[in-house]
Scaffold this motif. Structure first.
Motif, PDB file in Angstrom:
ATOM      1  N   ARG A  62      26.396  63.230   8.660  1.00  0.00           N
ATOM      2  CA  ARG A  62      26.565  62.239   7.713  1.00  0.00           C
ATOM      3  C   ARG A  62      27.394  61.153   8.726  1.00  0.00           C
ATOM      4  O   ARG A  62      27.054  60.013   8.833  1.00  0.00           O
ATOM      5  CB  ARG A  62      27.534  62.575   6.857  1.00  0.00           C
ATOM      6  CG  ARG A  62      28.391  61.429   6.170  1.00  0.00           C
ATOM      7  CD  ARG A  62      29.431  61.866   5.104  1.00  0.00           C
ATOM      8  NE  ARG A  62      30.024  60.847   4.313  1.00  0.00           N
ATOM      9  CZ  ARG A  62      31.186  60.903   3.683  1.00  0.00           C
ATOM     10  NH1 ARG A  62      31.906  61.955   3.777  1.00  0.00           N
ATOM     11  NH2 ARG A  62      31.604  59.689   3.086  1.00  0.00           N
ATOM     12  N   TYR A  63      28.002  61.420   9.751  1.00  0.00           N
ATOM     13  CA  TYR A  63      28.639  60.809  10.670  1.00  0.00           C
ATOM     14  C   TYR A  63      28.185  61.158  12.009  1.00  0.00           C
ATOM     15  O   TYR A  63      27.921  62.443  12.285  1.00  0.00           O
ATOM     16  CB  TYR A  63      30.085  60.778  10.854  1.00  0.00           C
ATOM     17  CG  TYR A  63      30.991  59.867   9.350  1.00  0.00           C
ATOM     18  CD1 TYR A  63      30.175  58.641   8.978  1.00  0.00           C
ATOM     19  CD2 TYR A  63      31.903  60.530   8.757  1.00  0.00           C
ATOM     20  CE1 TYR A  63      30.727  58.141   7.955  1.00  0.00           C
ATOM     21  CE2 TYR A  63      32.386  59.928   7.950  1.00  0.00           C
ATOM     22  CZ  TYR A  63      31.927  58.585   7.414  1.00  0.00           C
ATOM     23  OH  TYR A  63      32.423  58.117   6.200  1.00  0.00           O
ATOM     24  N   ALA A  64      28.091  60.237  13.054  1.00  0.00           N
ATOM     25  CA  ALA A  64      27.673  60.964  14.407  1.00  0.00           C
ATOM     26  C   ALA A  64      28.277  60.098  15.568  1.00  0.00           C
ATOM     27  O   ALA A  64      29.022  59.237  15.262  1.00  0.00           O
ATOM     28  CB  ALA A  64      26.088  60.606  14.338  1.00  0.00           C
ATOM     29  N   THR A  65      27.921  60.519  16.678  1.00  0.00           N
ATOM     30  CA  THR A  65      28.184  59.704  17.870  1.00  0.00           C
ATOM     31  C   THR A  65      27.226  59.213  18.655  1.00  0.00           C
ATOM     32  O   THR A  65      26.317  59.909  19.014  1.00  0.00           O
ATOM     33  CB  THR A  65      29.225  60.482  18.821  1.00  0.00           C
ATOM     34  OG1 THR A  65      30.332  60.942  18.177  1.00  0.00           O
ATOM     35  CG2 THR A  65      29.777  59.702  20.042  1.00  0.00           C
ATOM     36  N   TYR A  66      27.188  58.058  18.945  1.00  0.00           N
ATOM     37  CA  TYR A  66      25.972  57.296  19.954  1.00  0.00           C
ATOM     38  C   TYR A  66      26.437  57.514  21.361  1.00  0.00           C
ATOM     39  O   TYR A  66      27.698  56.960  21.499  1.00  0.00           O
ATOM     40  CB  TYR A  66      25.913  55.821  19.399  1.00  0.00           C
ATOM     41  CG  TYR A  66      24.696  55.283  20.652  1.00  0.00           C
ATOM     42  CD1 TYR A  66      23.280  55.876  20.430  1.00  0.00           C
ATOM     43  CD2 TYR A  66      24.959  54.250  21.348  1.00  0.00           C
ATOM     44  CE1 TYR A  66      22.646  55.180  21.421  1.00  0.00           C
ATOM     45  CE2 TYR A  66      24.272  53.927  22.255  1.00  0.00           C
ATOM     46  CZ  TYR A  66      22.922  54.098  21.983  1.00  0.00           C
ATOM     47  OH  TYR A  66      21.924  53.633  22.966  1.00  0.00           O
ATOM     48  N   LEU A  67      25.765  58.235  22.245  1.00  0.00           N
ATOM     49  CA  LEU A  67      26.018  58.346  23.524  1.00  0.00           C
ATOM     50  C   LEU A  67      25.299  57.362  24.265  1.00  0.00           C
ATOM     51  O   LEU A  67      23.966  57.071  24.139  1.00  0.00           O
ATOM     52  CB  LEU A  67      25.808  59.716  24.082  1.00  0.00           C
ATOM     53  CG  LEU A  67      26.358  60.959  23.230  1.00  0.00           C
ATOM     54  CD1 LEU A  67      25.934  62.123  24.023  1.00  0.00           C
ATOM     55  CD2 LEU A  67      27.669  61.018  23.457  1.00  0.00           C
ATOM     56  N   GLU A  68      25.996  56.468  25.155  1.00  0.00           N
ATOM     57  CA  GLU A  68      25.352  55.491  25.845  1.00  0.00           C
ATOM     58  C   GLU A  68      24.414  56.097  27.143  1.00  0.00           C
ATOM     59  O   GLU A  68      23.770  55.109  27.803  1.00  0.00           O
ATOM     60  CB  GLU A  68      26.309  54.294  26.140  1.00  0.00           C
ATOM     61  CG  GLU A  68      26.905  53.686  24.846  1.00  0.00           C
ATOM     62  CD  GLU A  68      28.038  52.630  25.421  1.00  0.00           C
ATOM     63  OE1 GLU A  68      27.453  51.579  25.940  1.00  0.00           O
ATOM     64  OE2 GLU A  68      29.151  52.766  25.300  1.00  0.00           O
ATOM     65  N   LYS A  98      30.169  55.667  21.204  1.00  0.00           N
ATOM     66  CA  LYS A  98      30.176  54.817  19.731  1.00  0.00           C
ATOM     67  C   LYS A  98      30.213  55.742  18.339  1.00  0.00           C
ATOM     68  O   LYS A  98      29.044  56.140  18.367  1.00  0.00           O
ATOM     69  CB  LYS A  98      29.462  53.621  19.748  1.00  0.00           C
ATOM     70  CG  LYS A  98      29.678  52.768  20.978  1.00  0.00           C
ATOM     71  CD  LYS A  98      28.624  51.654  20.948  1.00  0.00           C
ATOM     72  CE  LYS A  98      28.817  50.652  22.057  1.00  0.00           C
ATOM     73  NZ  LYS A  98      27.719  49.499  22.069  1.00  0.00           N
ATOM     74  N   PRO A  99      31.169  55.502  17.459  1.00  0.00           N
ATOM     75  CA  PRO A  99      30.855  56.235  16.307  1.00  0.00           C
ATOM     76  C   PRO A  99      29.799  55.793  15.333  1.00  0.00           C
ATOM     77  O   PRO A  99      29.644  54.499  15.554  1.00  0.00           O
ATOM     78  CB  PRO A  99      32.209  56.137  15.570  1.00  0.00           C
ATOM     79  CG  PRO A  99      32.690  54.932  16.088  1.00  0.00           C
ATOM     80  CD  PRO A  99      32.432  54.819  17.477  1.00  0.00           C
ATOM     81  N   ALA A 100      29.069  56.401  14.636  1.00  0.00           N
ATOM     82  CA  ALA A 100      27.835  55.779  13.804  1.00  0.00           C
ATOM     83  C   ALA A 100      27.868  56.383  12.376  1.00  0.00           C
ATOM     84  O   ALA A 100      28.422  57.544  12.289  1.00  0.00           O
ATOM     85  CB  ALA A 100      26.696  56.283  14.535  1.00  0.00           C
ATOM     86  N   ILE A 101      27.162  55.756  11.598  1.00  0.00           N
ATOM     87  CA  ILE A 101      27.080  56.294  10.188  1.00  0.00           C
ATOM     88  C   ILE A 101      25.728  56.317   9.879  1.00  0.00           C
ATOM     89  O   ILE A 101      24.912  55.498  10.384  1.00  0.00           O
ATOM     90  CB  ILE A 101      27.870  55.178   9.159  1.00  0.00           C
ATOM     91  CG1 ILE A 101      29.309  54.970   9.539  1.00  0.00           C
ATOM     92  CG2 ILE A 101      27.716  55.673   7.800  1.00  0.00           C
ATOM     93  CD1 ILE A 101      30.383  53.856   8.708  1.00  0.00           C
ATOM     94  N   HIS A 102      25.202  57.423   9.077  1.00  0.00           N
ATOM     95  CA  HIS A 102      23.809  57.615   8.794  1.00  0.00           C
ATOM     96  C   HIS A 102      23.579  56.741   7.372  1.00  0.00           C
ATOM     97  O   HIS A 102      24.401  56.771   6.579  1.00  0.00           O
ATOM     98  CB  HIS A 102      23.532  59.005   8.416  1.00  0.00           C
ATOM     99  CG  HIS A 102      22.156  59.238   8.156  1.00  0.00           C
ATOM    100  ND1 HIS A 102      21.660  59.198   6.975  1.00  0.00           N
ATOM    101  CD2 HIS A 102      21.108  59.473   8.972  1.00  0.00           C
ATOM    102  CE1 HIS A 102      20.382  59.551   7.100  1.00  0.00           C
ATOM    103  NE2 HIS A 102      19.882  59.454   8.304  1.00  0.00           N
ATOM    104  N   THR A 103      22.550  55.790   7.623  1.00  0.00           N
ATOM    105  CA  THR A 103      22.222  54.885   6.504  1.00  0.00           C
ATOM    106  C   THR A 103      20.717  55.523   6.071  1.00  0.00           C
ATOM    107  O   THR A 103      20.190  56.092   6.715  1.00  0.00           O
ATOM    108  CB  THR A 103      22.244  53.537   6.587  1.00  0.00           C
ATOM    109  OG1 THR A 103      21.198  53.389   7.609  1.00  0.00           O
ATOM    110  CG2 THR A 103      23.439  53.321   7.567  1.00  0.00           C
ATOM    111  N   PRO A 104      20.139  54.692   5.126  1.00  0.00           N
ATOM    112  CA  PRO A 104      18.744  55.139   4.502  1.00  0.00           C
ATOM    113  C   PRO A 104      17.795  54.658   5.671  1.00  0.00           C
ATOM    114  O   PRO A 104      16.618  55.103   5.753  1.00  0.00           O
ATOM    115  CB  PRO A 104      18.566  54.349   3.336  1.00  0.00           C
ATOM    116  CG  PRO A 104      20.068  54.367   2.713  1.00  0.00           C
ATOM    117  CD  PRO A 104      21.015  54.134   3.765  1.00  0.00           C
TER     118      PRO A 104
END
Length: 217
Positions: free
Chosen positions: A168-174, A193-199
């Motif tokens: 549902r939420y994730a982290t983007y690793l650069e 960077k924090p991330a949110i799952h979208t359609p």
């Protein structure tokens, strides 16, 4: 890489209802590139997770969610940890000396399991969960504010115990991280960077601080 850095597997987290095999399958469906198993006060799954990661060619990091006297701390980069509850600062100092990283889990969740305002004084904490899938928006926003003020790594995680919460939420690793050791180095460099799952897939979470403050008032 989009990764979920806080998840519980049923073999060693009694409150979980998901097995590793299903978690990996669900993670792939969600578009994740790796997952982390951070069981409650246990790293018992480490060997099985490593073997399974190699079998399915999908990175699985293993850490632990340690319950300190002040609240839960997600940790990577250690092979052992105190079996008794100790003060958060003592645990963070232990992990720091071992070369690992520490992340405040759901610091403002209303269950007496977060570090809360101790974030303002604790030293050597590496990151903060600013998005936690089992925490209210208001609590997550307050964690984000503390993270920004203290200049720590911002982390997004599902904290999933059931499959429909995975990713549902994730982290983007650069930078890419295919092992737990590589993950530790990326987090140390705060390339998260924090991330949110979208359609449409994952979107980086980049709110304006003034908007967050208004919502918290």
């Amino acid at each position: 890489m989009f990764v979920d850095l806080h998840m519980h597997e049923m073999r060693y987290s009694p409150d979980s209802r998901q097995c590793l095999e299903d978690m990996v399958a669900r993670a792939k469906q969600m578009g994740l590139d790796a997952i982390a198993i951070t069981d409650h006060d246990s790293m018992g799954i480490a060997n099985f997770a490593q073997e399974y990661a190699e079998k399915v060619n999908f990175p699985i990091y293993v850490g632990v969610e340690y319950y300190s006297l002040q609240g839960d701390i997600v940790t990577f980069g250690i092979t052992d940890f105190p079996k008794e509850r100790i003060p958060a600062q003592d645990f963070i100092d232990y992990v720091y000396a071992e070369g690992g990283v520490t992340i405040a889990a759901h610091p403002f969740r209303n269950n007496n399991r977060g570090l809360e305002h101790n974030l303002a004084t604790i030293k050597n904490l590496t990151g903060v969960e600013v998005l936690n899938g089992s925490t209210t928006d208001a609590a997550n926003l307050l964690a984000y504010q503390y993270c920004q003020d203290r200049g720590m790594a911002a982390i997004g995680s599902s904290d999933s115990h059931v499959l429909d919460r995975v990713g549902r939420y994730a982290t983007y690793l650069e930078e890419e991280a295919f092992t737990t050791e590589e993950l530790v180095e990326v987090i140390k460099k705060k390339l998260t960077k924090p991330a949110i799952h979208t359609p449409q897939g994952y979107a980086i979470f980049q709110p304006q601080l003034d908007v967050l403050l208004q919502k918290l008032q």
